[in-house]
Enzyme design. Structure first.
Site, mmCIF file in Angstrom:
data_model
loop_
_atom_site.group_PDB
_atom_site.id
_atom_site.type_symbol
_atom_site.label_atom_id
_atom_site.label_comp_id
_atom_site.label_asym_id
_atom_site.label_seq_id
_atom_site.Cartn_x
_atom_site.Cartn_y
_atom_site.Cartn_z
ATOM 1 N N ASP A 60 0.801 -1.227 0.000
ATOM 2 C CA ASP A 60 0.000 0.000 0.000
ATOM 3 C C ASP A 60 0.837 1.282 0.000
ATOM 4 O O ASP A 60 0.297 2.367 0.181
ATOM 5 C CB ASP A 60 -0.918 0.012 1.233
ATOM 6 C CG ASP A 60 -2.089 -0.950 1.085
ATOM 7 O OD1 ASP A 60 -2.862 -0.773 0.123
ATOM 8 O OD2 ASP A 60 -2.209 -1.871 1.909
ATOM 9 N N GLU A 65 0.264 9.560 1.136
ATOM 10 C CA GLU A 65 -0.345 10.611 1.968
ATOM 11 C C GLU A 65 -0.525 10.165 3.418
ATOM 12 O O GLU A 65 -0.485 10.986 4.334
ATOM 13 C CB GLU A 65 -1.715 10.979 1.396
ATOM 14 C CG GLU A 65 -2.462 11.959 2.281
ATOM 15 C CD GLU A 65 -3.817 12.340 1.731
ATOM 16 O OE1 GLU A 65 -3.972 13.511 1.402
ATOM 17 O OE2 GLU A 65 -4.707 11.487 1.627
ATOM 18 N N ASP A 66 -0.739 8.865 3.608
ATOM 19 C CA ASP A 66 -1.082 8.397 4.950
ATOM 20 C C ASP A 66 0.078 8.392 5.939
ATOM 21 O O ASP A 66 -0.153 8.380 7.144
ATOM 22 C CB ASP A 66 -1.667 6.971 4.861
ATOM 23 C CG ASP A 66 -3.008 6.976 4.158
ATOM 24 O OD1 ASP A 66 -3.790 7.917 4.386
ATOM 25 O OD2 ASP A 66 -3.262 6.050 3.361
ATOM 26 N N ARG A 85 1.082 -1.530 7.294
ATOM 27 C CA ARG A 85 1.568 -0.255 6.772
ATOM 28 C C ARG A 85 2.484 0.471 7.760
ATOM 29 O O ARG A 85 3.087 1.492 7.412
ATOM 30 C CB ARG A 85 0.373 0.644 6.398
ATOM 31 C CG ARG A 85 -0.571 0.025 5.392
ATOM 32 C CD ARG A 85 -1.415 1.054 4.692
ATOM 33 N NE ARG A 85 -0.596 2.035 4.000
ATOM 34 C CZ ARG A 85 -1.066 3.161 3.449
ATOM 35 N NH1 ARG A 85 -2.348 3.427 3.511
ATOM 36 N NH2 ARG A 85 -0.254 4.013 2.846
ATOM 37 N N ARG A 131 -8.396 3.703 11.573
ATOM 38 C CA ARG A 131 -6.943 3.877 11.473
ATOM 39 C C ARG A 131 -6.389 4.924 12.449
ATOM 40 O O ARG A 131 -5.244 4.826 12.884
ATOM 41 C CB ARG A 131 -6.567 4.303 10.049
ATOM 42 C CG ARG A 131 -7.051 3.369 8.950
ATOM 43 C CD ARG A 131 -6.312 2.043 8.983
ATOM 44 N NE ARG A 131 -6.828 1.143 7.954
ATOM 45 C CZ ARG A 131 -6.416 1.138 6.701
ATOM 46 N NH1 ARG A 131 -5.482 1.961 6.294
ATOM 47 N NH2 ARG A 131 -6.942 0.284 5.850
ATOM 48 N N HIS A 161 -11.254 6.988 5.406
ATOM 49 C CA HIS A 161 -10.515 8.143 5.922
ATOM 50 C C HIS A 161 -11.379 9.403 5.815
ATOM 51 O O HIS A 161 -12.273 9.467 4.964
ATOM 52 C CB HIS A 161 -9.240 8.368 5.095
ATOM 53 C CG HIS A 161 -8.152 7.373 5.349
ATOM 54 N ND1 HIS A 161 -7.635 6.572 4.355
ATOM 55 C CD2 HIS A 161 -7.477 7.054 6.475
ATOM 56 C CE1 HIS A 161 -6.676 5.805 4.873
ATOM 57 N NE2 HIS A 161 -6.566 6.077 6.157
ATOM 58 N N CYS A 248 -4.583 10.482 -1.741
ATOM 59 C CA CYS A 248 -3.652 9.526 -1.100
ATOM 60 C C CYS A 248 -2.348 9.359 -1.856
ATOM 61 O O CYS A 248 -1.364 8.887 -1.306
ATOM 62 C CB CYS A 248 -4.244 8.141 -1.017
ATOM 63 S SG CYS A 248 -5.980 8.040 -0.843
#
Ligand code: CIR
Length: 253
Positions: A60, A65-66, A85, A131, A161, A248
């Protein structure tokens, strides 16, 4: 104004990324092509783009962005909520070190995906999601405070999100759908309602007066255009298969 962006090339192993979309497995060569077009689109908006190499260990990781929130005052390395992740942060930390910004970190037991963070001038809305937990959001609040920035939280019901459901297009305009249309914490915004059958396009991205809109959502694209923005449609069908949207795929700063 944004001047730079960081993106990460998708890896072959993206087929094993986390997904609830039920749209099938992504086609890797098409994903690579779409990623290149995405880079062209953000360059067109005036950004200098840093492209990071793919990493097969993290399916992923193209959803860069995450893993980091870059504010004008500091960069915050997150602590992604999904175990697979978590260690994506190692690579991004190396890249961020080279920027001329103080670096902060979200730490266990706090978790935070920056896809849950929406910047509105000096204020940051943090989505509480599967998350991002309250401890992560509280750490974020304390870090931002040090730099004269503020934050508040919004609990999410149906989306992955926060920015899956809302996008700030500057000038007080907020693109939104579903649970966010009548949310009391968002009532000061001029809400631009995304049609339920185009909900994926609620994740569109403002960059320097342009708005990137996912390809295939004509009603949303027209609404944004009618509001006076220059729109750029970008096909991200292969990333959608992994629950990912336009925002993202880059860190913009
Ligand atoms: C994940 O579930 O983490 C990825 N498959 C998709 C992440 C999308 N990121 C975002 O909405 N900010």
């Amino acid at each position: 104004m944004f001047t730079k962006a960081i993106v990460k090339t998708p890896c072959k192993n993206m087929a094993n990324g986390i997904s609830t979309a039920n749209l099938g497995k992504p086609d890797y060569s098409l994903a690579l092509k779409q990623h290149k077009n995405y880079i062209q689109a953000i360059k067109k908006c005036g950004l200098k783009v840093i492209v990071l190499d793919p990493d097969e260990n993290f399916p992923d990781s193209t959803f860069i962005e995450d893993v980091c929130l870059i504010t004008p005052k500091c960069a915050i390395i997150t602590n992604p909520g999904a175990a697979s992740r978590r260690d994506e942060t190692i690579q991004i930390s190396k890249t961020i070190k080279e920027l001329d910004l103080p670096v902060e970190n979200i730490q266990n037991p706090g978790t935070l995906d920056a896809g849950d963070i929406m910047m509105v001038k000096d204020h940051y809305f943090a989505g509480l999601s599967d998350r991002t937990n309250i401890k992560g959001a509280s750490q974020l609040n304390l870090i931002l405070k040090k730099y004269g920035l503020t934050s508040s939280t919004i609990s999410l019901k149906s989306v992955l999100h926060l920015k899956t459901g809302i996008s700030y297009l500057e000038n007080n305009n907020l693109l939104a759908f579903g649970e966010f249309l009548t949310h009391p914490l968002l009532s000061d915004f001029n809400i631009m309602a995304v049609d339920p059958d185009e909900s994926y396009a609620a994740n569109s991205v403002w960059i320097n007066g342009n708005v990137l809109v996912p390809k295939g959502f004509p009603k949303t694209c027209k609404m944004i255009k009618n509001a006076g923005y220059q729109t750029i449609e970008v096909d991200v069908s292969e990333f959608r298969k992994l629950d990912g949207g336009l925002s993202c795929l880059s860190l913009r700063f």
